[in-house]
Design a protein around this motif. Structure first.
Motif, PDB file in Angstrom:
ATOM      1  N   LEU A 283      13.707  -5.461   8.331  1.00 30.62           N
ATOM      2  CA  LEU A 283      13.644  -7.049   8.163  1.00 30.62           C
ATOM      3  C   LEU A 283      14.850  -7.779   8.426  1.00 30.62           C
ATOM      4  CD1 LEU A 283      11.986  -7.119   4.442  1.00 30.62           C
ATOM      5  CD2 LEU A 283      10.953  -7.711   6.823  1.00 30.62           C
ATOM      6  N   SER A 284      16.043  -6.947   8.242  1.00 25.97           N
ATOM      7  CA  SER A 284      17.407  -7.655   8.725  1.00 25.97           C
ATOM      8  C   SER A 284      17.375  -7.543  10.394  1.00 25.97           C
ATOM      9  CB  SER A 284      18.536  -6.980   8.261  1.00 25.97           C
ATOM     10  OG  SER A 284      18.560  -7.108   6.710  1.00 25.97           O
ATOM     11  N   SER A 285      16.832  -6.782  10.923  1.00 23.74           N
ATOM     12  CA  SER A 285      16.836  -6.554  12.344  1.00 23.74           C
ATOM     13  C   SER A 285      15.988  -7.430  12.810  1.00 23.74           C
ATOM     14  CB  SER A 285      16.648  -5.117  12.812  1.00 23.74           C
ATOM     15  OG  SER A 285      17.382  -4.440  12.546  1.00 23.74           O
ATOM     16  N   ALA A 286      14.793  -7.771  12.237  1.00 21.41           N
ATOM     17  CA  ALA A 286      13.664  -8.528  12.811  1.00 21.41           C
ATOM     18  C   ALA A 286      14.235 -10.152  12.684  1.00 21.41           C
ATOM     19  CB  ALA A 286      12.562  -8.363  11.803  1.00 21.41           C
ATOM     20  N   ALA A 287      14.813 -10.442  11.580  1.00 21.70           N
ATOM     21  CA  ALA A 287      15.356 -11.716  11.308  1.00 21.70           C
ATOM     22  C   ALA A 287      16.388 -12.123  12.430  1.00 21.70           C
ATOM     23  CB  ALA A 287      16.058 -11.819   9.877  1.00 21.70           C
ATOM     24  N   VAL A 288      17.206 -11.183  12.805  1.00 20.08           N
ATOM     25  CA  VAL A 288      18.333 -11.394  13.862  1.00 20.08           C
ATOM     26  C   VAL A 288      17.718 -11.585  15.108  1.00 20.08           C
ATOM     27  CG1 VAL A 288      20.174 -10.586  14.884  1.00 20.08           C
ATOM     28  CG2 VAL A 288      20.239 -10.365  12.284  1.00 20.08           C
ATOM     29  N   THR A 289      16.870 -10.786  15.337  1.00 20.55           N
ATOM     30  CA  THR A 289      15.963 -11.026  16.805  1.00 20.55           C
ATOM     31  C   THR A 289      15.341 -11.999  16.756  1.00 20.55           C
ATOM     32  OG1 THR A 289      15.745  -8.325  16.735  1.00 20.55           O
ATOM     33  CG2 THR A 289      14.273  -9.504  17.984  1.00 20.55           C
ATOM     34  N   ARG A 290      14.655 -12.929  15.797  1.00 18.33           N
ATOM     35  CA  ARG A 290      14.082 -14.041  15.852  1.00 18.33           C
ATOM     36  C   ARG A 290      15.074 -15.208  15.735  1.00 18.33           C
ATOM     37  NH1 ARG A 290       8.621 -12.892  12.195  1.00 18.33           N
ATOM     38  NH2 ARG A 290       7.935 -11.211  13.355  1.00 18.33           N
ATOM     39  N   GLY A 291      16.389 -14.977  15.899  1.00 17.38           N
ATOM     40  CA  GLY A 291      17.042 -15.852  15.987  1.00 17.38           C
ATOM     41  C   GLY A 291      17.493 -16.826  14.542  1.00 17.38           C
ATOM     42  N   ILE A 292      17.299 -15.939  13.550  1.00 14.61           N
ATOM     43  CA  ILE A 292      17.634 -16.686  12.278  1.00 14.61           C
ATOM     44  C   ILE A 292      18.924 -17.028  11.866  1.00 14.61           C
ATOM     45  CG2 ILE A 292      18.193 -14.628  10.914  1.00 14.61           C
ATOM     46  CD1 ILE A 292      16.306 -15.734   8.951  1.00 14.61           C
ATOM     47  N   GLU A 293      19.904 -16.900  12.743  1.00  9.99           N
ATOM     48  CA  GLU A 293      21.238 -17.250  12.503  1.00  9.99           C
ATOM     49  C   GLU A 293      21.742 -18.280  13.353  1.00  9.99           C
ATOM     50  OE1 GLU A 293      23.578 -13.797  12.893  1.00  9.99           O
ATOM     51  OE2 GLU A 293      23.582 -13.018  10.977  1.00  9.99           O
ATOM     52  N   ASN A 294      20.595 -18.650  14.186  1.00  2.00           N
ATOM     53  CA  ASN A 294      20.993 -19.906  15.308  1.00  2.00           C
ATOM     54  C   ASN A 294      21.245 -21.162  14.502  1.00  2.00           C
ATOM     55  OD1 ASN A 294      20.807 -21.585  17.498  1.00  2.00           O
ATOM     56  ND2 ASN A 294      18.804 -21.034  17.920  1.00  2.00           N
ATOM     57  N   PRO A 295      22.500 -21.706  14.755  1.00  2.70           N
ATOM     58  CA  PRO A 295      22.733 -22.904  14.058  1.00  2.70           C
ATOM     59  C   PRO A 295      22.048 -24.200  14.446  1.00  2.70           C
ATOM     60  CG  PRO A 295      24.451 -22.670  15.941  1.00  2.70           C
ATOM     61  CD  PRO A 295      23.244 -21.363  15.921  1.00  2.70           C
ATOM     62  N   LYS A 296      21.197 -24.167  15.358  1.00  2.14           N
ATOM     63  CA  LYS A 296      20.616 -25.358  15.814  1.00  2.14           C
ATOM     64  C   LYS A 296      19.327 -25.776  14.854  1.00  2.14           C
ATOM     65  CE  LYS A 296      21.895 -25.672  20.757  1.00  2.14           C
ATOM     66  NZ  LYS A 296      21.657 -25.867  22.224  1.00  2.14           N
ATOM     67  N   GLU A 297      18.670 -26.778  14.949  1.00  8.88           N
ATOM     68  CA  GLU A 297      17.619 -27.179  14.151  1.00  8.88           C
ATOM     69  C   GLU A 297      16.302 -26.374  14.724  1.00  8.88           C
ATOM     70  OE1 GLU A 297      15.659 -28.915  11.043  1.00  8.88           O
ATOM     71  OE2 GLU A 297      17.814 -28.991  11.431  1.00  8.88           O
ATOM     72  N   ARG A 298      15.413 -25.722  13.655  1.00  5.17           N
ATOM     73  CA  ARG A 298      14.365 -25.013  14.201  1.00  5.17           C
ATOM     74  C   ARG A 298      13.455 -25.854  14.134  1.00  5.17           C
ATOM     75  NH1 ARG A 298      15.285 -19.509  13.997  1.00  5.17           N
ATOM     76  NH2 ARG A 298      12.921 -19.145  13.694  1.00  5.17           N
ATOM     77  N   THR A 299      12.024 -25.706  14.818  1.00  2.00           N
ATOM     78  CA  THR A 299      10.897 -26.333  14.729  1.00  2.00           C
ATOM     79  C   THR A 299       9.955 -25.376  14.224  1.00  2.00           C
ATOM     80  OG1 THR A 299      10.301 -25.655  17.007  1.00  2.00           O
ATOM     81  CG2 THR A 299      11.349 -27.785  16.845  1.00  2.00           C
ATOM     82  N   THR A 300       8.852 -26.140  13.587  1.00  2.00           N
ATOM     83  CA  THR A 300       7.733 -25.358  13.237  1.00  2.00           C
ATOM     84  C   THR A 300       6.393 -26.124  13.233  1.00  2.00           C
ATOM     85  OG1 THR A 300       6.658 -24.441  11.121  1.00  2.00           O
ATOM     86  CG2 THR A 300       7.986 -26.736  10.848  1.00  2.00           C
ATOM     87  N   LEU A 301       5.249 -25.013  13.731  1.00  2.00           N
ATOM     88  CA  LEU A 301       3.952 -25.582  13.831  1.00  2.00           C
ATOM     89  C   LEU A 301       3.052 -25.721  12.423  1.00  2.00           C
ATOM     90  CD1 LEU A 301       2.590 -23.421  16.825  1.00  2.00           C
ATOM     91  CD2 LEU A 301       3.475 -25.758  16.781  1.00  2.00           C
ATOM     92  N   ILE A 302       3.787 -25.442  11.524  1.00  2.00           N
ATOM     93  CA  ILE A 302       3.082 -25.671  10.117  1.00  2.00           C
ATOM     94  C   ILE A 302       3.421 -27.042   9.712  1.00  2.00           C
ATOM     95  CG2 ILE A 302       2.977 -24.678   7.920  1.00  2.00           C
ATOM     96  CD1 ILE A 302       4.128 -21.969   8.976  1.00  2.00           C
ATOM     97  N   ASP A 303       2.326 -27.596   9.122  1.00  2.00           N
ATOM     98  CA  ASP A 303       2.341 -28.949   8.601  1.00  2.00           C
ATOM     99  C   ASP A 303       2.718 -28.843   7.315  1.00  2.00           C
ATOM    100  OD1 ASP A 303       2.308 -31.754   8.231  1.00  2.00           O
ATOM    101  OD2 ASP A 303      -0.025 -31.526   7.935  1.00  2.00           O
ATOM    102  N   VAL A 304       4.233 -28.989   7.197  1.00  2.00           N
ATOM    103  CA  VAL A 304       4.674 -28.970   5.754  1.00  2.00           C
ATOM    104  C   VAL A 304       5.000 -30.249   5.165  1.00  2.00           C
ATOM    105  CG1 VAL A 304       6.744 -27.944   4.360  1.00  2.00           C
ATOM    106  CG2 VAL A 304       5.943 -26.621   6.326  1.00  2.00           C
ATOM    107  N   ARG A 305       4.108 -30.473   3.952  1.00  2.00           N
ATOM    108  CA  ARG A 305       4.275 -31.845   3.291  1.00  2.00           C
ATOM    109  C   ARG A 305       3.514 -31.653   1.882  1.00  2.00           C
ATOM    110  NH1 ARG A 305      -0.222 -35.699   6.378  1.00  2.00           N
ATOM    111  NH2 ARG A 305      -1.618 -34.205   6.676  1.00  2.00           N
TER     112      ARG A 305
END
Length: 239
Positions: free
Chosen positions: A194-216
């Motif tokens: 899980l740690s390797s997968a999170a790092v691979t997906r750029g979880i430590e990227n300091p820039k703002e992330r986008t999402t396709l999920i309608d969160v409200r």
């Protein structure tokens, strides 16, 4: 194709789908309500309300099992404290009482794990400006327990093939050797994956992330939160 036309699975299992922020708020409210609860009757009513919420969210099957355990502990506590109060079983009753107070929050946590995806949780926490030092461990933890559950099912099937389809009470030594030791080894391996997968997906990227999920927050979220606040104020007012 536009990005906002992409269909996403919102993991809705029941009649209603609550936001991750609502469920986290309910877990906090339930902890406070149980702490301030003046009588056991109020605790029972709150437990029934949580079970009803679990059924509406589509996690009633597992939640009802936890609810059954809750009422078994409740009855055992009552019998020991009223009929056997002079025996050493009073310490068992205290343990049951402690577990009673944990189980309602466990049901809410189960709803969170079963109905909220990791990406949806991260997007919800970002909206309320939770720092990454809290968001990242929490989201990894949310994915960790289902992964361990999947490994446990696989190990149980392998045990059944080898004729070891028994409970811990029937085969304690074999259960430790063939079930719990592999689960402990799998837990360490899953944590690394899980740690390797999170790092691979750029979880430590300091820039703002986008999402396709309608969160409200929807109407159901506001109604449930108001009910939770009402229960908390009722408990505090009865003190």
């Amino acid at each position: 194709m536009k990005w906002d036309s992409v269909k996403t699975d919102n993991k809705q299992k029941g009649l209603i789908k609550l936001d991750a922020r609502t469920l986290l708020f309910l877990i906090l409210i339930s902890n406070l309500a149980i702490f301030f609860m003046p009588t056991v009757y109020g605790e029972i009513v709150m437990m029934l309300m949580i079970l009803l919420l679990a059924i509406l969210c589509g996690t009633g099957r597992t939640s009802l099992k936890i609810g059954a355990v809750y009422f078994v502990f409740l009855i055992g506590d009552y019998v020991i404290m009223n009929a056997l109060s002079d025996s050493w079983l009073i310490y068992v009753a205290l343990g049951m009482r402690y577990m009673q107070k944990v189980l309602p929050c466990a049901i809410l946590g189960g709803i969170l794990i079963s109905t909220i995806r990791v990406g949806e949780l991260m997007a919800s926490l970002r909206k309320i400006h939770i720092p990454k030092s809290i968001t990242i461990p929490f989201t990894v933890l949310l994915r960790y327990f289902p992964s361990i559950g999947e490994d446990r099912k696989a190990i149980k099937k392998a045990m059944a093939v080898r004729g070891l389809n028994g409970s811990f009470l029937k085969h304690p030594v074999k259960s430790i050797e063939c079930l719990y030791v592999p689960i402990m080894m799998s837990a360490a391996r899953r944590a690394d994956e899980l740690s390797s997968a999170a790092v691979t997906r750029g979880i430590e990227n300091p820039k703002e992330r986008t999402t396709l999920i309608d969160v409200r927050l929807h109407c159901a979220d506001f109604v449930i939160m108001l009910l939770g606040i009402g229960v908390l104020f009722f408990c505090i007012g009865r003190l």
